[in-house]
Scaffold this active site. Structure first.
Site, PDB file in Angstrom:
ATOM      1  N   CYS A  44      46.084  38.219  36.219  1.00 63.28           N
ATOM      2  CA  CYS A  44      46.212  37.582  34.912  1.00 63.28           C
ATOM      3  C   CYS A  44      45.788  36.129  35.063  1.00 63.28           C
ATOM      4  O   CYS A  44      45.716  35.612  36.174  1.00 63.28           O
ATOM      5  CB  CYS A  44      47.650  37.632  34.419  1.00 63.28           C
ATOM      6  N   ARG A  91      39.532  37.742  36.169  1.00 62.51           N
ATOM      7  CA  ARG A  91      40.773  38.034  36.886  1.00 62.51           C
ATOM      8  C   ARG A  91      41.614  39.097  36.195  1.00 62.51           C
ATOM      9  O   ARG A  91      42.521  39.660  36.798  1.00 62.51           O
ATOM     10  CB  ARG A  91      41.603  36.761  37.008  1.00 62.51           C
ATOM     11  N   TRP A 105      46.360  41.344  32.578  1.00 55.90           N
ATOM     12  CA  TRP A 105      46.061  42.631  33.218  1.00 55.90           C
ATOM     13  C   TRP A 105      47.416  43.302  33.333  1.00 55.90           C
ATOM     14  O   TRP A 105      48.265  42.877  34.106  1.00 55.90           O
ATOM     15  CB  TRP A 105      45.452  42.376  34.585  1.00 55.90           C
ATOM     16  N   ASN A 109      52.160  34.966  34.838  1.00 53.77           N
ATOM     17  CA  ASN A 109      51.468  35.854  35.788  1.00 53.77           C
ATOM     18  C   ASN A 109      52.512  36.331  36.788  1.00 53.77           C
ATOM     19  O   ASN A 109      53.380  35.550  37.186  1.00 53.77           O
ATOM     20  CB  ASN A 109      50.403  35.092  36.585  1.00 53.77           C
ATOM     21  N   GLY A 110      52.404  37.571  37.234  1.00 55.05           N
ATOM     22  CA  GLY A 110      53.335  38.076  38.243  1.00 55.05           C
ATOM     23  C   GLY A 110      54.260  39.134  37.678  1.00 55.05           C
ATOM     24  O   GLY A 110      54.013  39.671  36.584  1.00 55.05           O
ATOM     25  N   GLU A 148      33.412  50.930  54.145  1.00 61.58           N
ATOM     26  CA  GLU A 148      33.088  49.905  53.159  1.00 61.58           C
ATOM     27  C   GLU A 148      31.981  50.389  52.216  1.00 61.58           C
ATOM     28  O   GLU A 148      32.028  50.141  51.005  1.00 61.58           O
ATOM     29  CB  GLU A 148      32.697  48.598  53.873  1.00 61.58           C
ATOM     30  N   LYS A 184      32.511  50.617  48.200  1.00 63.48           N
ATOM     31  CA  LYS A 184      31.656  49.918  47.229  1.00 63.48           C
ATOM     32  C   LYS A 184      31.166  50.891  46.164  1.00 63.48           C
ATOM     33  O   LYS A 184      31.170  50.588  44.976  1.00 63.48           O
ATOM     34  CB  LYS A 184      30.444  49.262  47.915  1.00 63.48           C
ATOM     35  N   GLU A 202      34.064  51.887  43.816  1.00 60.93           N
ATOM     36  CA  GLU A 202      34.572  50.802  42.978  1.00 60.93           C
ATOM     37  C   GLU A 202      33.730  50.570  41.735  1.00 60.93           C
ATOM     38  O   GLU A 202      34.271  50.381  40.646  1.00 60.93           O
ATOM     39  CB  GLU A 202      34.595  49.480  43.769  1.00 60.93           C
ATOM     40  N   HIS A 254      35.305  68.195  62.119  1.00 62.14           N
ATOM     41  CA  HIS A 254      36.694  68.645  62.075  1.00 62.14           C
ATOM     42  C   HIS A 254      37.173  68.903  60.645  1.00 62.14           C
ATOM     43  O   HIS A 254      38.354  68.764  60.357  1.00 62.14           O
ATOM     44  CB  HIS A 254      37.605  67.624  62.760  1.00 62.14           C
ATOM     45  N   LYS A 272      40.163  41.465  40.472  1.00 66.54           N
ATOM     46  CA  LYS A 272      39.611  40.724  41.600  1.00 66.54           C
ATOM     47  C   LYS A 272      40.706  40.316  42.579  1.00 66.54           C
ATOM     48  O   LYS A 272      40.530  40.390  43.781  1.00 66.54           O
ATOM     49  CB  LYS A 272      38.878  39.489  41.069  1.00 66.54           C
TER      50      LYS A 272
HETATM   51  C1  G6P Z   1      41.402  43.799  45.337  1.00 68.50           C
HETATM   52  C2  G6P Z   1      39.908  43.682  45.171  1.00 68.50           C
HETATM   53  C3  G6P Z   1      39.205  44.048  46.474  1.00 68.50           C
HETATM   54  C4  G6P Z   1      39.741  43.193  47.612  1.00 68.50           C
HETATM   55  C5  G6P Z   1      41.260  43.321  47.743  1.00 68.50           C
HETATM   56  C6  G6P Z   1      41.825  42.309  48.717  1.00 68.50           C
HETATM   57  O1  G6P Z   1      41.768  45.137  45.454  1.00 68.50           O
HETATM   58  O2  G6P Z   1      39.454  44.522  44.134  1.00 68.50           O
HETATM   59  O3  G6P Z   1      37.817  43.814  46.335  1.00 68.50           O
HETATM   60  O4  G6P Z   1      39.134  43.579  48.800  1.00 68.50           O
HETATM   61  O5  G6P Z   1      41.866  43.062  46.475  1.00 68.50           O
HETATM   62  O6  G6P Z   1      41.621  41.020  48.197  1.00 68.50           O
HETATM   63  P1  G6P Z   1      41.681  39.683  49.036  1.00 68.50           P
HETATM   64  O7  G6P Z   1      41.518  38.584  48.028  1.00 68.50           O
HETATM   65  O8  G6P Z   1      43.019  39.648  49.701  1.00 68.50           O
HETATM   66  O9  G6P Z   1      40.578  39.742  50.024  1.00 68.50           O
END
Ligand code: G6P
Length: 613
Positions: A2, A27, A76, A102-103, A486, A490, A493, A509, A608
């Protein structure tokens, strides 16, 4: 996730607030709202949806045209669905106090019960409305000042918060506080901007103060006062934000994610700059100077992170064991924090986080510190909570990362891990010769990433053939196993394609049962010790008519015999290969998402920075 903005100054508050919200929108983006004091009233407009929709509603509304003080929020959802009632700002039952938050207030149900007993009525399902009513309870019809009401209210709260509060009886004042959720105050000329993120401030000023947990700031037109929740005054240093507005803009690319993928040569260069002393064969990481002696005695490294940063941690495990010969474990921060973990003497606890604010990563760090570990951080956001709470650390200098799918932060995290592992290795056993070889190879990585990026158009063309496939596998061995994870993450996501990453040898396996002509399999197969073995795995997939895409080392013609498509990366030493091999996979995910018309920079359901559990 947020976002909070507050403003006191001489400008039209609604304009400053809306502009700030737009910059924070990455955010969190399911609702937005503002509260502006004007003509003796707290005027509120809030709604579900994007900031623009809310901005259009207030554009011609006379209640918002003259006020010069206000607070705003982009949400959010955590408690209650995203709708108008649940959007912030929330007011107390009497409508005299307005609050954005926020929180998460964990004990909100108990507090709500208590407040209902005192006659407070609730309209929304949010924990925030409980908090504003609690403040109002302590405000006690004005027998206390706003800050005198906010302090005891926050003492009753379990959970996390960044808040900004206004009160009709004291309209020339914003009270803001934080615990576990970031809050910054921009100090301009005759104006103050309270925000949860620097990007909402830098258009106005680069002078800021950072609030710490359990601190509160009272901002008026005449100045500001910082104190602890226990009413102890705190003197704050005004600091400079280094990031410019231009850095945050998209820079000509269609999406922030693509811009950030293409920034990698530059930011990895920035990350290495001044740290690789090739002449004296030394790596200098200033943020670790204070812990040098303890570091040399490291017996074990425990890496903790979430998401993409966790994948960086997995690469770190290979790096620290391979280059520094230190036993290393990688933990999901969310698991570590609740496991009652054992921290032995000589343990270095390394938190990796782009934002430096991820709730689980922060909580795991606090747990490890409590148990006596030396804590280090690899962080992007300067001045973030994790950066401030660790004993030492290294900033990755990737600049603001706006794309929700992390890209440039990842490669920079790998660069820092490589430097740390080499520094540690050199102090323990590594010869000057080996160190030189690694350092020279490391210094070439930015230019090698640049070369890898030249394949972007080709990757887009190839991906066009595959966008109809809904299930993908990513396979790699050794240093490339985390890159397989990774690559799959990606793709998931941003393009919503189901993808799994595995160590290549594990395929036989179980997952091999999935292979058929409708299953693209991406092998990350640069030249390395396990190259022949991965070629065997590729043949196993071919034998079952799976479609194969490989990421291989430039000049490797042989691999083309087994694969439908090959993307190449320049040759480097195995520990540094992940910084190159991940790049085609980032581009693959990006082009697949664009081809499927997905909103790359704002993928559904993702945030994010995840500052709640
Ligand atoms: C969220 C984001 C990811 C990120 C993760 C950790 O889930 O969508 O892209 O890798 O948080 O975030 P940080 O800021 O701790 O790297």
């Amino acid at each position: 996730m947020c976002g909070i903005v507050g403003y006191i100054g001489n400008q039209r508050a609604s304009s400053v607030l809306v502009e700030g919200l737009k910059r924070l929108e990455y955010r969190g983006y399911d609702s937005a709202g503002v509260c502006v004091y004007q003509n003796g009233e707290l005027n509120i407009c809030k709604d579900s949806g994007r900031v623009m929709a809310m901005a259009e509603q207030i554009a011609d509304d006379v209640r918002f045209t003259a006020g010069t003080i206000g607070i705003a929020h982009t949400r959010w959802a955590t408690h209650g669905e995203p709708n108008q009632t649940n959007a912030h700002p929330h007011t107390d039952a009497g409508g005299r106090i307005a609050l954005v938050h926020n929180g998460i207030i964990e004990n909100y149900a108990t507090l709500k019960q208590f407040l209902e007993g005192k006659g407070h009525c609730f309209r929304s399902q949010t924990d925030t409305e409980v908090l504003v009513n609690l403040v109002s309870e302590f405000y006690n019809d004005g027998s206390n000042s706003l800050e005198e009401a906010v302090r005891p209210a926050l003492h009753e709260v379990t959970g996390t918060y960044g808040i900004a509060v206004m009160c009709l009886d004291e309209p020339e004042k914003i009270v803001a506080a934080r615990k576990g959720s970031p809050l910054i105050v921009g100090v301009g000329t005759d104006e103050y901007i309270v925000a949860s993120d620097a990007s909402a401030i830098i258009a106005h000023t680069s002078n800021v103060i950072y609030l710490n947990d359990n601190e509160l700031v009272v901002v008026t037109r005449d100045g500001m006062r910082t104190l602890t929740l226990d009413n102890v005054p705190v003197t704050k240093q005004v600091e400079q934000i280094e990031w410019s507005l231009e850095e945050i803009a998209r820079g000509g690319f269609d999406h922030f994610m693509l811009k950030e993928i293409f920034e990698q040569p530059e930011v990895v260069g920035n990350c290495l700059r001044g740290r690789l002393d090739l002449r004296d064969c030394r790596i200098q990481l200033g943020g670790l100077d204070g812990v040098r002696r303890e570091l040399v005695k490291t017996r074990k490294v425990v890496i903790s992170a979430c998401g993409t940063a966790w994948h960086a941690g997995l690469v770190g495990e290979y790096l620290f064991e391979d280059l520094a010969r230190v036993p290393t474990e990688v933990e999901y921060a969310s698991e570590f924090r609740y496991r009652n973990p054992i921290i032995e003497e000589g343990t270095v606890f390394l938190s990796i986080s782009q934002s430096g604010e991820t709730a689980d990563t922060l909580a795991a760090l606090r747990e490890a510190r409590e148990k006596g570990a030396l804590s280090l951080g690899i962080v992007n956001a300067v001045g973030s909570t994790i950066a401030r709470e660790t004993d030492g650390g290294v900033y990755i200098h990737a600049g603001p990362e706006i794309g929700v799918a992390s890209t440039k932060a990842f490669t920079c995290q790998l660069a820092v891990e490589a430097m740390m592992a080499l520094m540690l290795g050199r102090r323990r056993f590594m010869s000057q010769n080996s160190m030189n070889t690694y350092m020279e190879a490391l210094s070439r990585v930015p230019e090698q990433i640049e070369r890898t990026l030249e394949q972007s158009d080709r990757i887009r063309e190839v991906v066009a053939d595959y966008v109809g496939y809904d299930n993908w596998l990513f396979l790699g061995r050794g240093y490339q196993y985390p890159i397989a994870l990774e690559g799959a993450l990606k793709l998931k996501e941003i393009s919503y394609i189901h993808a799994e990453g595995l160590p290549a040898a594990e395929m036989k396996h179980g997952p091999i049962a999935l292979i058929h002509e409708g299953m693209p399999v991406v092998f990350i197969a640069p030249r390395c010790a396990t190259y022949e073995k991965i070629v065997s795995n590729i043949e196993e997939v071919r034998a079952r008519r799976g479609r194969v895409i490989a990421v291989a080392t430039e000049g490797d013609e042989r691999i083309t015999r087994y694969c439908d498509h090959v993307f190449y990366v320049p040759d480097t030493l195995a520990p540094l290969q992940p910084m190159l091999t991940v790049v085609p996979l980032q581009l693959l995910a990006y082009h697949a998402a664009v081809a499927r018309n997905c909103n790359v920079d704002k993928p559904r359901n993702l945030a994010k920075s995840v500052t709640v559990e």
